[in-house]
Design a protein around this motif. Structure first.
Motif, PDB file in Angstrom:
ATOM      1  N   ARG A 137       9.081 -23.859  16.777  1.00  0.00           N
ATOM      2  CA  ARG A 137       8.008 -23.172  16.049  1.00  0.00           C
ATOM      3  C   ARG A 137       6.675 -23.778  16.458  1.00  0.00           C
ATOM      4  N   THR A 138       5.664 -22.935  16.587  1.00  0.00           N
ATOM      5  CA  THR A 138       4.319 -23.458  16.789  1.00  0.00           C
ATOM      6  C   THR A 138       3.744 -23.804  15.416  1.00  0.00           C
ATOM      7  N   PHE A 140       1.135 -22.570  14.230  1.00  0.00           N
ATOM      8  CA  PHE A 140       0.745 -21.276  13.648  1.00  0.00           C
ATOM      9  C   PHE A 140       1.903 -20.669  12.878  1.00  0.00           C
ATOM     10  N   GLU A 141       3.088 -20.698  13.443  1.00  0.00           N
ATOM     11  CA  GLU A 141       4.263 -20.127  12.796  1.00  0.00           C
ATOM     12  C   GLU A 141       4.621 -20.879  11.503  1.00  0.00           C
ATOM     13  N   ALA A 144       2.262 -19.798   8.785  1.00  0.00           N
ATOM     14  CA  ALA A 144       2.501 -18.416   8.358  1.00  0.00           C
ATOM     15  C   ALA A 144       3.771 -18.284   7.519  1.00  0.00           C
ATOM     16  N   SER A 145       4.642 -19.283   7.573  1.00  0.00           N
ATOM     17  CA  SER A 145       5.927 -19.155   6.851  1.00  0.00           C
ATOM     18  C   SER A 145       5.828 -19.598   5.416  1.00  0.00           C
TER      19      SER A 145
END
Length: 145
Positions: A137-138, A140-141, A144-145
């Motif tokens: 996962r980045t 950013f991910e 967002a989660s």
């Protein structure tokens, strides 16, 4: 979620002019001792920060302070001798050159049962197969989660 930080997600936290500083810092500041990084990654962070072509240069004592901050926030993991030798055997012949060091990082993430391997080097880790790729996962991910 048991998160495992790659050095590529840690370096921007401590270099304010890095283009990924803000998002990396946001994720890092939510980390606790329930999250991890490889002991080897401390050396990568130190080497990267002290090797950046910036002025003023980041000196050794400043980089050691960064390493100390990471150690205070994250739990460190390393492979035992047997695990290291097993990683060598399972890498050969598919993983060659410098990619082997990423393989060791991935093996540390698996060792602790990480549910996310946080990195900016997505392609680097995705090539290690589906067991690793499903963790990648980045920052950013993660946000967002």
């Amino acid at each position: 979620m048991k998160r495992f930080f790659d050095s590529s997600a840690l370096v921007p936290v401590f270099y304010a002019d890095h283009e990924r500083h803000d998002v990396s810092t946001s994720v890092y500041l939510t980390a606790t001792k329930d999250d991890f990084c490889a002991r080897r990654s401390l050396g990568e962070v130190y080497a990267t920060l002290t090797g950046l072509p910036v002025r003023p240069r980041i000196k050794g004592p400043e980089a050691i302070s960064v390493v100390d901050q990471i150690r205070e926030r994250l739990s460190l993991v390393s492979l035992s001798d047997a695990e290291y030798l097993s990683a060598l055997g399972s890498a050969s012949p598919a993983i060659i050159g410098g990619a082997f060091y990423g393989w060791l990082i991935a093996k540390c993430a698996l060792k602790v049962g990480a549910t996310a391997l946080i990195t900016w080097n997505v392609r680097h880790f995705n090539r290690f197969g589906p067991e690793i790729a499903q963790l990648v996962r980045t920052p950013f991910e993660i946000l967002a989660s």
